[in-house]
Design a protein around this motif. Structure first.
Motif, mmCIF file in Angstrom:
data_model
loop_
_atom_site.group_PDB
_atom_site.id
_atom_site.type_symbol
_atom_site.label_atom_id
_atom_site.label_comp_id
_atom_site.label_asym_id
_atom_site.label_seq_id
_atom_site.Cartn_x
_atom_site.Cartn_y
_atom_site.Cartn_z
ATOM 1 N N SER B 71 71.624 -92.526 14.384
ATOM 2 C CA SER B 71 71.369 -93.450 13.636
ATOM 3 C C SER B 71 70.180 -94.094 14.203
ATOM 4 N N HIS B 72 69.467 -94.840 13.105
ATOM 5 C CA HIS B 72 68.273 -95.673 13.267
ATOM 6 C C HIS B 72 67.102 -94.877 13.483
ATOM 7 N N VAL B 73 67.148 -93.442 13.236
ATOM 8 C CA VAL B 73 66.124 -92.677 13.462
ATOM 9 C C VAL B 73 64.891 -92.741 12.484
ATOM 10 N N GLY B 74 63.703 -92.811 13.045
ATOM 11 C CA GLY B 74 62.346 -92.771 12.222
ATOM 12 C C GLY B 74 61.888 -91.399 11.697
ATOM 13 N N VAL B 75 61.741 -90.705 13.044
ATOM 14 C CA VAL B 75 61.524 -89.384 12.953
ATOM 15 C C VAL B 75 62.208 -88.293 13.645
ATOM 16 N N LEU B 76 62.415 -87.316 13.005
ATOM 17 C CA LEU B 76 63.154 -86.038 13.957
ATOM 18 C C LEU B 76 62.112 -85.052 14.046
ATOM 19 N N ILE B 77 61.863 -84.839 15.345
ATOM 20 C CA ILE B 77 61.023 -83.634 15.575
ATOM 21 C C ILE B 77 61.705 -82.466 16.253
ATOM 22 N N TYR B 78 61.877 -81.509 15.498
ATOM 23 C CA TYR B 78 62.758 -80.279 16.183
ATOM 24 C C TYR B 78 61.765 -79.257 16.408
ATOM 25 N N VAL B 79 62.018 -78.728 17.689
ATOM 26 C CA VAL B 79 61.213 -77.799 18.425
ATOM 27 C C VAL B 79 61.836 -76.318 18.344
ATOM 28 N N PHE B 80 61.215 -75.493 17.789
ATOM 29 C CA PHE B 80 61.508 -73.946 17.804
ATOM 30 C C PHE B 80 60.548 -73.194 18.499
ATOM 31 N N GLU B 81 60.978 -72.379 19.322
ATOM 32 C CA GLU B 81 60.349 -71.522 20.163
ATOM 33 C C GLU B 81 59.893 -70.275 19.248
ATOM 34 N N VAL B 82 58.631 -70.099 19.264
ATOM 35 C CA VAL B 82 57.990 -68.977 18.250
ATOM 36 C C VAL B 82 58.694 -67.346 18.706
ATOM 37 N N MET B 83 58.848 -67.272 19.973
ATOM 38 C CA MET B 83 59.566 -66.113 20.236
ATOM 39 C C MET B 83 61.116 -66.265 20.914
ATOM 40 N N SER B 84 61.804 -67.040 19.965
ATOM 41 C CA SER B 84 63.374 -67.310 20.627
ATOM 42 C C SER B 84 64.031 -66.001 20.680
ATOM 43 N N GLN B 85 64.935 -66.213 21.522
ATOM 44 C CA GLN B 85 65.890 -65.058 21.912
ATOM 45 C C GLN B 85 66.997 -64.936 20.790
ATOM 46 N N ASN B 86 67.383 -66.168 20.433
ATOM 47 C CA ASN B 86 68.555 -66.262 19.601
ATOM 48 C C ASN B 86 68.316 -67.079 18.325
ATOM 49 N N MET B 87 67.486 -66.780 17.323
ATOM 50 C CA MET B 87 67.125 -67.419 16.355
ATOM 51 C C MET B 87 68.320 -67.904 15.651
ATOM 52 N N GLN B 88 69.207 -67.085 15.570
ATOM 53 C CA GLN B 88 70.375 -67.517 14.585
ATOM 54 C C GLN B 88 71.163 -68.895 15.156
ATOM 55 N N LYS B 89 71.142 -68.766 16.459
ATOM 56 C CA LYS B 89 71.856 -69.888 16.882
ATOM 57 C C LYS B 89 71.003 -71.316 16.945
ATOM 58 N N ASP B 90 69.785 -70.969 17.017
ATOM 59 C CA ASP B 90 68.754 -72.261 16.761
ATOM 60 C C ASP B 90 68.851 -72.735 15.439
ATOM 61 N N LEU B 91 69.088 -71.946 14.509
ATOM 62 C CA LEU B 91 68.923 -72.378 13.221
ATOM 63 C C LEU B 91 70.249 -72.787 12.750
ATOM 64 N N GLU B 92 71.478 -72.347 13.529
ATOM 65 C CA GLU B 92 72.640 -73.136 13.234
ATOM 66 C C GLU B 92 72.807 -74.513 13.727
ATOM 67 N N TYR B 93 72.099 -74.665 14.971
ATOM 68 C CA TYR B 93 72.262 -76.131 15.697
ATOM 69 C C TYR B 93 71.236 -77.079 14.607
ATOM 70 N N TYR B 94 70.231 -76.306 14.112
ATOM 71 C CA TYR B 94 69.168 -77.192 13.358
ATOM 72 C C TYR B 94 69.881 -77.788 11.911
ATOM 73 N N THR B 95 70.636 -76.808 11.507
ATOM 74 C CA THR B 95 71.243 -77.312 10.379
ATOM 75 C C THR B 95 72.151 -78.086 10.422
ATOM 76 N N ASP B 96 72.860 -78.124 11.747
ATOM 77 C CA ASP B 96 73.789 -79.077 11.876
ATOM 78 C C ASP B 96 73.363 -80.352 12.079
ATOM 79 N N CYS B 97 72.101 -80.320 12.971
ATOM 80 C CA CYS B 97 71.497 -81.716 13.300
ATOM 81 C C CYS B 97 71.107 -82.284 11.902
ATOM 82 N N LEU B 98 70.447 -81.567 11.204
ATOM 83 C CA LEU B 98 69.896 -82.065 9.789
ATOM 84 C C LEU B 98 70.752 -82.542 9.232
#
Lengths: 420, 378
Positions: B71-98
């Protein structure tokens, strides 16, 4: 990764055989001071060369390939240099008699390699040096010092030093006459620059003259420290007589690096003027550095400031409605002869300069200043800010004389080396 | 937010705490949320929430702590590692946060940083980044996101963050207008405003309407201008050859006039340039884009260089204060403008002295402090 910013000329020739060509063959017919860079495989010789002279970022040296041949690099600074980067496997006998043409030999040891191998190799080189060129400067760089912590670093350094000296003594007593200088270096900080600077200074006959000039300058301008640095490599070629504080030198070197990087950022394609106001023979054409096709309008006739012999040049990329009223200097066809410099001694009146004021913490505020002296060299000084602000004109007046002195010395040396 | 080890705390340390990139390796994992209150521009306070990325924490953010975090968030900055080990997991968490963000702070803007780009070899960087960007845009659905490729080892991080804070500053257009006036007064090509501690770019002057030519002298001589001499020289550069301007060949005023007068000022400049249209055309093509073709990355590179130099000075226990340079291609002065900002004035006219620029900056100081004083965070 080789960048050329117009200041230094760098050329590398890789030679197919282990027999490099003798020096008389160099393309510009200049007697060059030669430095030999040797050491075991992977000790860091090529990364030293790349970091110092080729603007390579220290982290990128990780990607350098192992050298397979002797590479001859030329580099122009206050003195013309030729640096031979030898792969690890080259033995002293391969070069043999050619060793006599070298002024300095740098042996690079990886600080973590405390085995017998590098030391044995070093002794081989010492033997060769003794045989062919006993007057050569022998330097040992105990390299990659960043790997160890402070205490271990110096321990390892001292160990290597004593072992080398022991070994030399054991092999032959005569070798003791050869003086060997040890330095602890790393490409990740300024220790490499400092050590190499000291090597260079030993090779320069003109160094005492430069030093004298700088001493006089420092005395007269209350500067606490001044360095005459090579712009591209940030090595200092001369400094005043006071002891060199590594941190001060590091500050100046970083400042120089920042200014070098800053230059290209705001370079304008259309409006960056060649600021070369020149004083010389009247009616001499101004040196043309950009836009050779556009007509040049000497504006001194129009400008309100009365500057009679000077010609200000602005590259206006279009025709100006008012044609030049004076001077026969051909506005449409300027000759770039001035750049060869010999026939017409046009004196450049503009030299880049910069200054940064630093706020005081413990002692009084200092200002770090940068003055370009020749296209290769710059003067970096640390002055008290009060002096700089009140008496800047005087300081710059002094710099002019220093500049003229340095340029004269450089010209003499240059003439000598070109076979005068 | 972002996966564990993606570089969030390092970024924060580099930009906001002035640590050099090399020391970020010493940072440990962030436990739960670390909050930073960063004073930006005096009155603007950025409340930075650095959320630990380990799975346990992420799970708790998305379940029990959802309303606190999102709540009361002005900006969300989401950081992805370019060489991520588990991109799928990252994306899942990201969509949930979104999803959570959309629920609790629908007005928030979203920035995605593809970090650690230095791990990719230079020739492949562009392609790898494009591919990642496409992937992320797709996953984000209809949510508007801005993407950047970043690395703490070069200037790209500064570019991304400058863009991020730029959106948070309330009165950017006013700042731009005043910076443009300052640029005019200094006959400068560009004036850039930096924040003092982070050295992120806050605003820049707008490029001049037609070409690079220094603007015309204006009449109100309320303050004697140090630019008199170059004013006349530069106008002569336009080959007016003594023709009297409608406004008189006198001094340029340096203190920007109060807002009501500003509009006549700009319109008069425009009228003037229309009168002299002959000269303008003669001075080369008045392209709407940058006639100087200055390096596009110059802002962030400047941030990076100055920050690195500041750090070097700090190591010698001296603090960096101001900088001026007269180089072969341009003249520049970097000086403090208000207590929170630094200004960089870049001039391509070789007749202008740095002392004149400094004086103008000094005279403009009061005005800028006034502007910032009126700046209240909503």
């Amino acid at each position: 990764m080789a960048t050329s910013n117009g200041y230094g000329s760098i050329s590398s020739t890789s030679l197919a055989t282990a027999q490099p060509q003798p020096s008389g063959d160099s393309s510009d017919n200049v007697i060059r001071t030669k430095i030999l860079l040797v050491g075991l495989r992977k000790s860091g010789k090529t990364s030293i060369y790349e970091t110092l002279f080729n603007d390579c970022d220290p982290k990128q040296t990780f990607y350098l390939d192992t050298s397979t041949r002797i590479t001859r690099h030329t580099y122009d600074t206050a003195i013309p240099l030729e640096i031979w980067d030898c792969p690890g496997i080259i033995a002293p006998e391969t070069l043999g008699g050619q060793l006599s043409q070298f002024s300095s030999l740098i042996f690079v040891i990886d600080i973590q390699n405390l085995l017998q191998e590098p030391i044995a190799k070093l002794v081989d080189w010492v033997a060769a040096v003794y045989r062919y060129n006993p007057l050569m400067n022998l330097e040992v760089f105990v390299h990659k010092a960043d790997v160890l912590t402070e205490d271990y670093k110096w321990d390892a350094f001292r160990t290597i030093q004593s072992r080398v000296n022991d070994e030399i003594q054991e092999t032959s007593e005569e070798y003791e006459q050869i003086s060997v200088n040890f330095s602890l270096t790393s490409i990740y900080d300024h220790s490499l620059h400092e050590s190499f600077s000291k090597v260079l200074q030993k090779l320069m006959d003109t160094m005492p003259a430069y030093e004298e000039l700088i001493n006089v300058f420092c005395a007269n301008s209350q500067s606490s420290k001044a360095f005459l640095c090579d712009i591209k490599s940030r090595l200092y070629l001369a400094t005043d007589a006071s002891p060199v504080d590594t941190q001060d030198y590091g500050l100046c070197a970083d400042y120089l690096q920042m200014l070098n990087s800053f230059g290209p950022l705001y370079r304008s394609a259309t409006a960056s003027p060649p600021r070369h106001r020149t004083v010389g023979a009247l009616h001499s054409p101004p040196p043309e550095l950009s836009n050779p096709a556009s007509p040049i309008v000497p504006l001194s006739a129009i400008s309100s400031a009365s500057q009679t012999p000077k010609v200000q040049v602005f590259p206006i990329p279009s025709t100006s409605p008012t044609p030049p009223t004076r001077s026969s200097s051909s506005a449409s066809n300027p000759q770039p002869e001035a750049s060869t410099g010999r026939q017409q001694k046009l004196k450049n009146l503009f030299y880049p300069s910069a200054s940064t004021s630093l706020l005081p913490s413990s002692s009084s505020a200092r200002t770090l200043t940068y003055y370009l002296i020749t296209p290769h060299l710059a003067l970096l000084t640390l002055l008290p800010t009060s002096v700089f602000e009140d008496k800047r004109g005087l300081v710059e007046y002094n710099v002019v004389f220093l500049r003229e002195g340095v340029q004269e010395i450089y010209e003499v040396e240059d003439e000598l080396r070109r076979g005068g | 937010m972002g996966a564990s080890g993606s570089g969030k705390t390092s970024m924060r340390s580099l930009i906001f705490s002035n640590n050099p990139a090399s020391l970020t390796s010493r940072l440990g994992a962030t436990i739960d949320v670390e909050q930073n209150h960063v004073r930006f521009l005096g009155d603007l306070i950025l409340n930075l929430w650095d959320c630990g990325g380990q799975d346990a924490f992420m799970d708790s953010y998305l379940s029990t702590q959802q309303s606190t975090i999102f709540s009361h968030v002005g900006v969300l900055i989401y950081v992805f590692e370019v060489m991520s080990q588990n991109m799928q997991k990252d994306l899942e968490y990201y969509t949930d946060c979104l999803k959570a963000l959309r629920k609790y702070s629908p007005e928030a803007s979203v920035f995605l940083l593809v970090h650690k780009m230095d791990l990719v070899r230079a020739p492949q960087r562009r392609t790898v980044l494009d591919k990642k960007m496409r992937e992320l845009k797709q996953v984000s659905g209809e949510m508007a996101v801005t993407l950047f490729g970043t690395s703490i080892y070069d200037e790209t991080l500064y570019k991304a963050w400058s863009n991020i804070v730029h959106t948070l500053i309330p009165n950017v257009s006013i700042l731009t207008k005043h910076l443009t006036t300052l640029a005019d007064a200094c006959s400068a090509t560009e004036v850039v405003l930096f924040e003092r501690t982070t050295f992120l770019v806050i605003a820049t002057s707008a490029p001049p309407p037609t070409t690079t030519e220094p603007p015309q002298p204006i009449s109100p001589p309320t303050v004697p201008s140090p630019n008199t001499s170059e004013g006349s020289t530069s106008s002569h550069r336009n080959a007016f050859s003594g023709s009297s301007t409608p406004f008189g060949p006198t001094s340029r005023t340096t203190s920007p006039p109060p807002p009501p007068v500003t509009s006549p000022l700009s319109s008069s400049t425009l009228d003037f340039s229309d009168d002299q249209s002959v000269t303008q055309d003669a001075n080369g093509d008045p392209t709407p884009s940058d006639p100087h073709q200055l390096d596009a990355t110059r802002y962030e590179r400047t941030s990076e260089l100055i920050k690195a130099f500041k750090h070097t000075c700090a190591r010698v226990r001296d603090e960096f204060h101001t900088l001026e340079m007269e180089l072969a291609d341009f003249t520049a002065v970097l000086d403090e403008l208000t207590k929170n900002t630094y200004v960089l004035v870049v001039v391509h006219n070789p007749t202008i002295e740095t002392a004149a620029l400094r004086m103008n900056i000094r005279l403009a100081r009061k005005k800028f402090e006034e502007i910032q004083g009126d700046n209240v965070v909503a």
